[in-house]
Design an enzyme around this catalytic site. Structure first.
Site, PDB file in Angstrom:
ATOM      1  CG  ASP A  26     -19.179  -7.929  94.161  1.00 19.41           C
ATOM      2  OD1 ASP A  26     -18.042  -8.452  94.199  1.00 19.41           O
ATOM      3  OD2 ASP A  26     -19.530  -6.999  94.918  1.00 19.41           O
ATOM      4  CG  ASN A  28     -14.516  -8.838  95.683  1.00 21.40           C
ATOM      5  OD1 ASN A  28     -15.492  -8.303  95.155  1.00 21.40           O
ATOM      6  ND2 ASN A  28     -13.280  -8.676  95.258  1.00 21.40           N
ATOM      7  CG  ASP A  30     -15.196  -5.296  94.119  1.00 17.82           C
ATOM      8  OD1 ASP A  30     -16.244  -5.842  93.689  1.00 17.82           O
ATOM      9  OD2 ASP A  30     -14.094  -5.417  93.551  1.00 17.82           O
ATOM     10  CG  ASP A 103     -14.693 -10.087  73.706  1.00 14.09           C
ATOM     11  OD1 ASP A 103     -14.095  -9.811  72.662  1.00 14.09           O
ATOM     12  OD2 ASP A 103     -15.839  -9.683  73.978  1.00 14.09           O
ATOM     13  CG  ASP A 204     -13.730  -5.817  69.747  1.00 15.68           C
ATOM     14  OD1 ASP A 204     -14.961  -5.780  69.891  1.00 15.68           O
ATOM     15  OD2 ASP A 204     -13.009  -4.793  69.673  1.00 15.68           O
ATOM     16  CD  GLU A 246     -17.756  -6.351  67.175  1.00 21.44           C
ATOM     17  OE1 GLU A 246     -18.679  -5.646  67.608  1.00 21.44           O
ATOM     18  OE2 GLU A 246     -16.563  -6.150  67.474  1.00 21.44           O
ATOM     19  CG  HIS A 320     -20.954  -6.128  75.116  1.00 23.20           C
ATOM     20  ND1 HIS A 320     -20.920  -7.142  74.174  1.00 23.20           N
ATOM     21  CD2 HIS A 320     -20.018  -5.225  74.720  1.00 23.20           C
ATOM     22  CE1 HIS A 320     -19.990  -6.859  73.268  1.00 23.20           C
ATOM     23  NE2 HIS A 320     -19.431  -5.711  73.578  1.00 23.20           N
ATOM     24  CG  ASP A 321     -21.380  -2.877  72.288  1.00 23.85           C
ATOM     25  OD1 ASP A 321     -21.025  -2.334  73.353  1.00 23.85           O
ATOM     26  OD2 ASP A 321     -20.577  -3.335  71.460  1.00 23.85           O
TER      27      ASP A 321
END
Length: 543
Positions: A26, A28, A30, A103, A204, A246, A320-321
């Site tokens: 990150d 900034n 947030d 992606d 995807d 994928e 990521h899954d």
């Protein structure tokens, strides 16, 4: 047509690093990672030696499904920055010889995409036919098809008295690929990103675009490869790209079409046969079962041998899954370092393009949170469903600890300062408690770290042609503890021997290794070459 030396593509000796942008860095304060944050960490990735970054979706999205619901393909979500930030990232990454892979979700859009907002206005609207509609009456659906995330795959729009089809969330209406205008719009958009200097695309659920809902066909529809070839001809073949589809429904035969060396479709395919092994037969991923080790060897062997010289593999343990591999099939307690390196050596010796998921190179582990600290919609849904169905709470939580997608999505562990150096604000999801001991800062300069094991493996792809073009032969197929194989080309032999478990076993291949050089191992020194210690891995080489 064979992948011989003259036809080598850059991505055949490349290693790709996957970033989940929300959790990487990150810039900034947030609490959410962003493109500027990735730019701040390019030096680190340059040191690792990777060739490309695959970014999980960063296009504009209402985030109903983590950005896999795109509302504008030609804009960046403000959470991550702007198109200018994306251009700057492409340019900066080039200085480190790193390409950016986007992606793309081409099976469906967000229901907030302007195409869909127009499409649902009337049946005569030019955009209506961009999506898949069927007549019907409210409460009487076209058929009984179910969506992947639960519920019906049909959603009623009262204004035009029609149902639209969605394989995922109702907020993700499926595109109608039979409409040539849809395909043209998509190709124009891909060319637009190619002009901006993108180095490739990950596509995807791409094996679902040729759906025929009336026949209940969602995967591998009859026109699938026709669409792939047209898309490749109109877009990918106009640049020097890496493209990966994928495909949960792929087998080696289909993968040969996807990754045909003539470049008519994609560079390679993500297949998931090995990923579904540790679950109960005929049930889903939450129904845990021990890993059938011999079957894992068979599957890896089949993909390695059947695609040799007629296709190309992608190599991965994590994304990521998926849960963290060191917690899943390694030992994330007393042998975390050894087993993380073993799993790396085992995979990176194979033929294909390896993918490293952020933090994998540090041996980051799964987490155990209270249910309210998880952010993933899939985890929250399965918890509610299983508790309601009378499952034991402890069993439900154990399944979530083992397989939940948030295991992969906790913030990247950069150092031992607050929030692991990921953000100065409040992170969007909790940081793993072990960041004080497991972090990049403690590993980058340590020659024996997991990071430096990965760095060596990445460099080997450029150094030893046998890794790219050698044949694959599984050894000790019936051994219950050892995963061993040989790679061979005209000039070189590579031998990889891995003890997959935490016990000490006899090393059966001592004679084979006598005249070979030890390239890498996961213990500082080999005390006794006739045994393999817990999770011990060795890679031998001979020219």
């Amino acid at each position: 047509m064979s992948n011989n030396v003259t036809e080598k593509k850059w991505w055949q000796s490349a290693v790709v690093y996957q970033i989940y942008p929300k959790s990487f860095q990150d810039s900034n304060g947030d609490g959410v990672g962003d493109l500027r944050g990735i730019m701040e960490r390019l030096e680190y990735l340059g040191k690792l030696g990777i060739d490309a970054i695959w970014l999980s979706p960063v296009c504009k999205s209402p985030q109903a499904d983590n950005g896999y619901d795109i509302s504008d393909y030609q804009d960046i979500d403000p959470m991550f920055g702007s198109v200018e930030d994306m251009e700057a990232l492409i340019k900066e990454a080039k200085k480190y010889n790193i390409r950016i892979i986007m992606d793309l979700v081409l099976n469906h859009t967000s229901n907030k995409h302007r195409w869909f907002e127009e499409a649902k206005k009337s049946k005569d609207n030019p955009y209506h036919d961009y999506y898949v509609w069927r007549d019907g009456e409210e409460g009487v659906e076209p058929n009984d098809m179910k969506a992947v995330f639960g519920g019906s795959a049909w959603e009623w729009v009262p204004e035009i008295k029609q149902y639209y089809f969605h394989q995922f969330l109702p907020e993700q209406p499926d595109l109608n690929w039979e409409n040539p205008q849809v395909r043209k719009e998509i190709y124009d958009m891909i060319l637009w990103w190619m002009e901006k200097g993108v180095g490739g695309f990950r596509l995807d659920v791409i094996d679902q675009i040729a759906k025929e809902p009336d026949k209940k066909i969602t995967i591998n529809g009859p026109r699938l490869h026709e669409y792939f070839r047209e898309m490749s001809k109109e877009t990918f073949q106009k640049g020097d790209l890496i493209t990966v589809g994928e495909a949960w429904g792929a087998d080696p035969e289909r993968a040969k079409l996807y990754s045909n060396p003539d470049g008519s479709e994609f560079s390679m395919v993500f297949q998931f046969e090995h990923i579904g092994l540790d679950q109960q037969e005929g049930k889903d991923k939450w129904d845990l079962a021990p890993l059938p080790f011999l079957k894992l060897k068979q599957i890896m062997n089949r993909w390695q041998t059947e695609l040799y010289n007629c296709g190309w593999n992608s190599l991965f343990w994590n994304n990521h899954d998926l849960p963290r591999i060191v917690s899943r099939w390694g030992n994330d307690k007393e042998y975390r370092v050894e087993s993380a390196k073993m799993l790396a050596i085992l995979l990176h010796g194979m033929q294909g393009t390896p993918y490293i998921f952020e933090g994998e190179e540090l041996g980051m582990t799964n987490v155990r949170y209270n249910i309210e600290d998880y952010r993933d919609v899939e985890i929250q849904n399965v918890y509610k469903e299983r508790i309601a169905a009378g499952y034991d709470k402890e069993d439900v939580m154990n399944s979530i600890y083992a397989k939940g997608r948030d295991n992969a999505r906790t913030p990247m562990q950069w150092d031992d300062t607050e929030n692991a150096g990921f953000t100065t604000g409040t992170p969007w999801i909790k940081v793993n408690d072990n960041y004080k001991t497991i972090n990049a800062k403690s590993q980058v300069d340590d020659p024996d770290s997991i990071f430096n094991c990965y760095r060596k493996l990445v460099s080997f792809r450029k150094e030893y042609p046998v890794l790219v073009d050698g044949s694959f032969k599984l050894l000790l197929a019936e051994d219950e503890n050892i995963f061993a194989y040989e790679r061979k080309n005209a000039d070189e032999t590579l031998l990889v021997v891995c003890n997959f478990y935490g016990n000490t076993v006899k090393m059966p291949l001592t004679e084979e290794t006598e005249d070979m050089e030890l390239l890498i191992s996961n213990y500082k020194e080999i005390e006794d070459s006739s045994v393999l210690r817990p999770y011990e891995a060795r890679m031998y080489y001979k020219k």
